[in-house]
Design an enzyme around this catalytic site. Sequence first.
Site, PDB file in Angstrom:
ATOM      1  N   VAL A  15       0.818  -1.208   0.000  1.00  0.00           N
ATOM      2  CA  VAL A  15       0.000   0.000   0.000  1.00  0.00           C
ATOM      3  C   VAL A  15       0.859   1.268   0.000  1.00  0.00           C
ATOM      4  CG1 VAL A  15      -1.776   1.288   1.249  1.00  0.00           C
ATOM      5  CG2 VAL A  15      -1.893  -1.204   1.146  1.00  0.00           C
TER       6      VAL A  15
ATOM      7  N   GLY B  66       1.459  -8.218   8.824  1.00  0.00           N
ATOM      8  CA  GLY B  66       2.752  -8.575   8.256  1.00  0.00           C
ATOM      9  C   GLY B  66       3.907  -8.149   9.146  1.00  0.00           C
TER      10      GLY B  66
ATOM     11  N   HIS C   3       2.967   4.057  10.572  1.00  0.00           N
ATOM     12  CA  HIS C   3       1.767   3.825  11.373  1.00  0.00           C
ATOM     13  C   HIS C   3       2.236   3.469  12.776  1.00  0.00           C
ATOM     14  CE1 HIS C   3      -2.305   3.055  12.288  1.00  0.00           C
ATOM     15  NE2 HIS C   3      -2.389   1.774  11.966  1.00  0.00           N
TER      16      HIS C   3
ATOM     17  N   GLU D 220     -28.425  11.301  -5.714  1.00  0.00           N
ATOM     18  CA  GLU D 220     -28.636  12.224  -4.600  1.00  0.00           C
ATOM     19  C   GLU D 220     -27.796  11.859  -3.366  1.00  0.00           C
ATOM     20  OE1 GLU D 220     -30.148  15.030  -4.583  1.00  0.00           O
ATOM     21  OE2 GLU D 220     -30.964  14.854  -6.601  1.00  0.00           O
TER      22      GLU D 220
END
Length: 355
Positions: A40, A102, A124, A244
Amino acid sequence: MATINFGGVEEHVVTRDEFPLEKARAILKDEVIAVIGYGVQGPGQALNLRDNGFNVIIGQRRDSASWSKAEADGWVEGETLFDIEEAAERGTIIANLLSDAGQIAVWPTLKAKLTPGKTLYFSHGFGITFNDQTGIVPPADVDVVLVAPKGSGTSLRRLFVAGGGLNSSFAVYQDATGQAYDKAIALGIGVGSGYLFETDFKREVYSDLTGERGVLMGALAGIIEAQYQVLRQRGHSPSEAFNETVEELTQSLVPLVGENGMDWMFSNCSVTAQRGALDWKGRFRDATLPVLNELYDSVASGQEAARTIQRGSTPGYRQELEAELKEVRDSELWQTGATVRELRSKATEKVEELS
């Protein structure tokens, strides 16, 4: 640092003016940045660092799709692309950009390569903050820093290529060398940050987990589903309910709010829309405040981390996840969305043909 007033509160912010790219290069000129993980955040950060003139290598499992992606991006096996263990051995800065699950799995391998004076880098605060659950406890003789871009790796890369920058948080958890602070900022500049806002690992992960479960994804998806359902149950067609609920939000309102703010949006819509929004926003705020407080408490207590770790390590979780995502993808709401996007794309092509 520059001092900037945010809504009446002064904060210190690192800018490119006071910390230019040349300064970042000078600080990291002798470092080998080993980016571990090419999923990522890995590609965006690694490519930006490389394009900015830093010495970057990639560590990735050889039998993964991400290995092939790294090769396609120009990383060369044996030169700039290695298996995780060798990259961690070669790197003086180990950028742990694997998923949270991971990171837990690979931690013993990385820890063994963290010799004195090296730097451990995160994007992170999860692994460090919840180390009672992750087991990620760095040696005392290494620097531990964080740079967290406020967006996906794809957005980081796209803005960089366009000449812009994505804002990032940065933090120092452990300063063993006396240089961790400068390294963190240099890495933040190197990955393509526009501005750098100082935080700490705990605040970063608390705000991040709350945000993605709240407004950024969970709450947004939930309220979209709720309004679409109400309109459909009251007799509106799928296309009308979607337009909408989603199309106007994503294609008109959100971009304008991002550019000019919600106050501007309120001032530049019809009186009917303006009055209705002002009358009802408090109701929605008051209705969601208890849920958001419950969410924050769940994050701070470690319950969200525990749930993430437990589910992510369950055998067959990937199949369960795909089933959940397929349910969303196959719903009338998002099947309608696919059709609307296709029509929008065709309309754009037609306009381009006529221009």
